[in-house]
Scaffold this active site. Structure first.
Site, mmCIF file in Angstrom:
data_model
loop_
_atom_site.group_PDB
_atom_site.id
_atom_site.type_symbol
_atom_site.label_atom_id
_atom_site.label_comp_id
_atom_site.label_asym_id
_atom_site.label_seq_id
_atom_site.Cartn_x
_atom_site.Cartn_y
_atom_site.Cartn_z
ATOM 1 N N ASP A 173 4.379 -9.671 0.010
ATOM 2 C CA ASP A 173 5.321 -10.898 -0.033
ATOM 3 C C ASP A 173 5.336 -11.448 1.111
ATOM 4 O OD1 ASP A 173 6.526 -10.011 -2.736
ATOM 5 O OD2 ASP A 173 6.964 -8.073 -1.580
ATOM 6 N N HIS B 286 9.528 -8.361 1.925
ATOM 7 C CA HIS B 286 10.021 -8.673 0.500
ATOM 8 C C HIS B 286 11.407 -9.325 0.462
ATOM 9 C CE1 HIS B 286 12.116 -7.911 -3.168
ATOM 10 N NE2 HIS B 286 11.100 -8.164 -3.793
ATOM 11 N N HIS C 253 0.862 -2.318 -4.286
ATOM 12 C CA HIS C 253 2.045 -3.072 -4.372
ATOM 13 C C HIS C 253 2.549 -2.751 -2.885
ATOM 14 C CE1 HIS C 253 6.495 -3.665 -5.434
ATOM 15 N NE2 HIS C 253 5.955 -4.872 -5.793
#
Length: 257
Positions: free
Chosen positions: A41, A54, A12
């Site tokens: 992201d 992000h 992540h």
């Protein structure tokens, strides 16, 4: 008792518990730790570049301030995105794809989350597909052999990807079981659902319901050992974690030993 395949581990924002998120160092460490996938992201800069950030602004993750969509790539690149003593440059989606493609030890997947709502709307998905096409990744022979998965909390974004690149796997992300367990995923043609681990704890039937509809499950952000075990027990396909090395080791260990 039904035996499920071991969930695959997605880093992540890279190995972001150990390195600054969305930095080359974080992703390189994740690969060293054996991650099966890399998650990022993406946002568009004012001059049309896809960067791995992000938040709407760079205030939290850099030495600068400002809204990503209001700044050029050159302006954004002036700041440090690392941690104290560990300087790092802004990472573009192109650089992350190159890292993934250059890693030939084992095939890993790239999970790209498009952020919404944003200033440029559908242009984000169009730019993502254009970048994937540049590397020959937008038209895989089948979803199973795709090196890239595109995700979003916005159903419209998932639909745009499915319509323009039907063989790319997609994940509809969400916070509620009603949203993910209802008709939304079917309507947009998502190949997987993406509940948070908090949602999964409360609604364990989501995985089975998705499987009955022919969809996989991607769960985020799974950092606690008990949550890793929950995902293993329920048959989650992919777990996104800030601790890919530790999570991978736990999942490779024999349960109960």
């Amino acid at each position: 008792m039904t035996e499920f395949a071991v969930p695959r581990v997605v880093a992540h924002r890279g190995s972001s518990a150990a390195r600054a998120e969305h930095t080359l160092a974080a992703y390189e460490l994740a690969l060293e730790e054996g991650a099966d996938g890399l998650e990022c992201d993406v946002r568009l800069t004012r001059d049309g570049h896809l960067v791995c950030v992000h938040d709407r602004t760079i205030d939290r993750t850099s030495t600068g301030t400002g809204v990503v969509s209001e700044m050029t790539l050159a302006e954004l690149s002036e700041f440090d995105y690392g941690r104290p003593g560990e300087p790092a440059s802004l990472l573009t989606l192109r650089q992350l794809i190159e890292l993934m493609m250059d890693f030939t030890s084992v095939p890993v997947k790239l999970f790209v989350e498009t952020k919404h709502p944003v200033r440029y709307g559908a242009l984000v998905e169009a730019k993502v597909l254009a970048e994937l096409s540049r590397f020959g990744l937008a038209t895989p022979p089948s979803a199973d052999f795709s090196r890239v998965v595109v995700m979003s909390f916005a159903a419209s974004a998932v639909w745009r990807i499915r319509r323009q690149a039907p063989l790319l796997p997609t994940v509809l992300l969400g916070e509620t079981s009603r949203y993910l367990g209802g008709s939304a995923a079917t309507t947009v043609g998502a190949t997987a659902i993406g509940p948070s681990v908090a949602t999964l704890r409360e609604h364990r039937d989501l995985v089975d319901r998705a499987a009955l509809a022919g969809r996989a499950t991607y769960c985020w952000t799974v950092d606690e050992p008990q949550d890793v075990e929950l995902c293993r027990t329920l048959g989650v396909g992919w777990v996104a974690t800030n601790h890919p090395g530790r999570t991978k080791a736990q999942l490779e260990a024999v349960p109960g030993v």
